[in-house]
Design an enzyme around this catalytic site. Structure first.
Site, mmCIF file in Angstrom:
data_model
loop_
_atom_site.group_PDB
_atom_site.id
_atom_site.type_symbol
_atom_site.label_atom_id
_atom_site.label_comp_id
_atom_site.label_asym_id
_atom_site.label_seq_id
_atom_site.Cartn_x
_atom_site.Cartn_y
_atom_site.Cartn_z
ATOM 1 N N LYS A 88 0.760 -1.038 -0.038
ATOM 2 C CA LYS A 88 0.020 0.022 0.151
ATOM 3 C C LYS A 88 0.879 1.124 0.077
ATOM 4 O O LYS A 88 2.125 1.148 0.465
ATOM 5 C CB LYS A 88 -0.855 0.066 1.297
ATOM 6 C CG LYS A 88 -2.365 0.930 1.171
ATOM 7 C CD LYS A 88 -3.170 0.010 0.292
ATOM 8 C CE LYS A 88 -4.550 0.794 0.494
ATOM 9 N NZ LYS A 88 -5.556 -0.174 -0.258
ATOM 10 N N GLY A 188 -21.490 6.020 3.992
ATOM 11 C CA GLY A 188 -20.246 6.129 2.862
ATOM 12 C C GLY A 188 -21.067 5.958 1.537
ATOM 13 O O GLY A 188 -21.068 4.542 1.047
ATOM 14 N N GLY A 190 -19.957 7.034 -1.557
ATOM 15 C CA GLY A 190 -19.172 7.669 -2.612
ATOM 16 C C GLY A 190 -18.845 6.840 -3.586
ATOM 17 O O GLY A 190 -19.802 6.112 -4.247
ATOM 18 N N VAL A 192 -17.546 3.522 -4.063
ATOM 19 C CA VAL A 192 -18.205 2.266 -3.905
ATOM 20 C C VAL A 192 -19.504 2.280 -3.251
ATOM 21 O O VAL A 192 -20.470 1.308 -4.038
ATOM 22 C CB VAL A 192 -17.360 1.209 -2.944
ATOM 23 C CG1 VAL A 192 -17.853 0.089 -2.689
ATOM 24 C CG2 VAL A 192 -15.676 1.376 -3.463
ATOM 25 N N GLY A 193 -20.047 3.092 -2.420
ATOM 26 C CA GLY A 193 -21.339 2.989 -1.663
ATOM 27 C C GLY A 193 -22.262 3.298 -2.792
ATOM 28 O O GLY A 193 -23.480 2.631 -2.674
ATOM 29 N N HIS A 194 -22.219 4.194 -3.587
ATOM 30 C CA HIS A 194 -23.446 4.525 -4.487
ATOM 31 C C HIS A 194 -23.716 3.317 -5.353
ATOM 32 O O HIS A 194 -24.748 3.059 -5.641
ATOM 33 C CB HIS A 194 -23.338 5.690 -5.397
ATOM 34 C CG HIS A 194 -22.437 5.758 -6.328
ATOM 35 N ND1 HIS A 194 -21.109 5.740 -6.486
ATOM 36 C CD2 HIS A 194 -22.754 5.632 -7.875
ATOM 37 C CE1 HIS A 194 -20.365 5.751 -7.873
ATOM 38 N NE2 HIS A 194 -21.677 5.790 -8.589
#
EC number: 1.4.1.23
Length: 362
Positions: A88, A188, A190, A192-194
């Site tokens: 990461k 959340g 954004g 991914v969430g939508h």
């Protein structure tokens, strides 16, 4: 214990959260780049994981985050069946203020200097267009746009994988993978969430949402008037009759304050590092809350960006991401068999594959 014993070196060399193969500090004063790249393991192949661009309060907080995230990527990639280890990167700063082409190019040179030991991609604060810039200096870059030979937005398959994890959780707990009539709270909405909300609505779920960005909430409510919005995450987790809670923002959502008041019977979301500290998984189990391990169910995105390295095929990736359903069920079965929480069961399975990789068995 001295102050130094509490620092990065102690974490790397002596704590359970360490064990990383390599940690690289990157700086380019001309562009303002300050970044940290952490390679946790290359036992299964080159380390793969995204770049997070975030305004950390301190450099120490940034280092702690990249160490946790890279370790999580080793487990995620192992559980996803990928021939990649975990890595990461974090870029320190507010992307809305300091992100520039020069900074991204400098970061690309830093990643390239590792010679392929680390492959980067998008994460919080970085996007497909950013990876296109990074790729100009570094061929070990995924999550690029289709116009530049990439797979595009990986959040689509991340959301699909979380949805499969929810279906597996429903199957395990209620004997039916359908989410029709289930009340699902998404914190959340954004990148991914939508997408996750779309899957839930198509399956007939009742959806409640919240997000710190008002525009993200308005986008969904305007498109889907049946969706209910609440003020904040605290209100969401206390929602009466909540069946599933989906943390899809930053980590640490499950902690000593939230678990005792959580009304949901299942936690399954896209956020990384949802468990604030070791022991939270037991707190969930003690309350009979089923936890679908985050790095298992949110692996759809890394499945996509890994495939990009070999010539991207969306249908092939979606078929692989659909197996998250079976993997999640297998973890629940292992947890029951061993008498341990699902998070511990997932760790055991991942650690076995990584160990086999080190011995050349994979």
């Amino acid at each position: 214990m001295t102050e130094a014993d509490n620092g990065v070196l102690h974490t790397l060399f002596h704590s359970d959260q360490g064990g990383h193969e390599q940690v690289v500090l990157c700086q380019d004063r001309a562009s303002g780049l300050k970044a940290v790249i952490a390679i946790h393991s290359t036992a299964l192949g080159p380390a793969l994981g995204g770049t997070r661009f975030y305004p950390y309060a301190t450099e120490e907080e940034a280092v702690a985050d990249v160490l946790n995230l890279s370790r999580g990527m080793s487990y995620k990639n192992a559980m996803a069946g990928l021939d990649h280890g975990g890595g990461k990167a974090v870029i320190i700063g507010d992307p809305d203020r300091i992100k520039s082409e020069e900074l991204l190019l400098a970061f690309g040179r830093c990643v390239a200097s590792l010679g392929g030991r680390y492959v980067t991609a998008c994460d919080v604060g970085t996007y497909v267009s950013d990876m296109d810039v990074v790729a100009r200096e570094c061929r070990w870059t995924t999550g690029r746009s289709p116009e530049n030979g990439g797979a595009g937005d990986s959040s689509v398959l991340t959301a699909f994988g979380v949805y499969q994890g929810m279906r597996a959780s429903a199957e395990h707990l209620w004997g039916d993978p359908s989410l029709r009539g289930r009340k699902v709270g998404v914190a959340g909405v954004g990148k991914v969430g939508h997408h996750l909300v779309e899957h839930l609505l198509e399956d007939g779920a009742e959806v409640v949402i919240t997000d710190v960005r008002e525009e993200s909430v308005n986008r969904i409510v305007h498109k889907h008037p049946s969706v209910t919005a609440v003020a904040d995450t605290d209100a969401l987790i206390r929602t009466e009759g909540l069946d599933i809670y989906a943390p899809c923002a930053l980590g640490g959502a499950l902690n000593d304050d939230t678990v005792p008041v959580l009304t949901a019977k299942v936690v399954c979301g896209a956020a990384n590092n949802q468990l604030a500290h070791p022991g939270v998984e037991k707190d969930l189990a003690d309350r009979s809350i089923l936890y679908a391990p985050d790095y298992v169910v949110n692996a759809g995105g890394v499945i996509q960006v890994a495939d990009e390295l070999h010539g991207f095929d969306f249908d092939r990736c979606k078929a692989k991401a659909s197996k998250i359903f079976d993997t999640t069920l297998a973890i629940f079965a292992r947890a029951k068999e061993d008498g341990i929480p699902p998070a511990a069961a997932a760790d055991r399975i991942a650690e076995q594959r990584i160990s086999e990789g080190r011995s050349g068995a994979v």
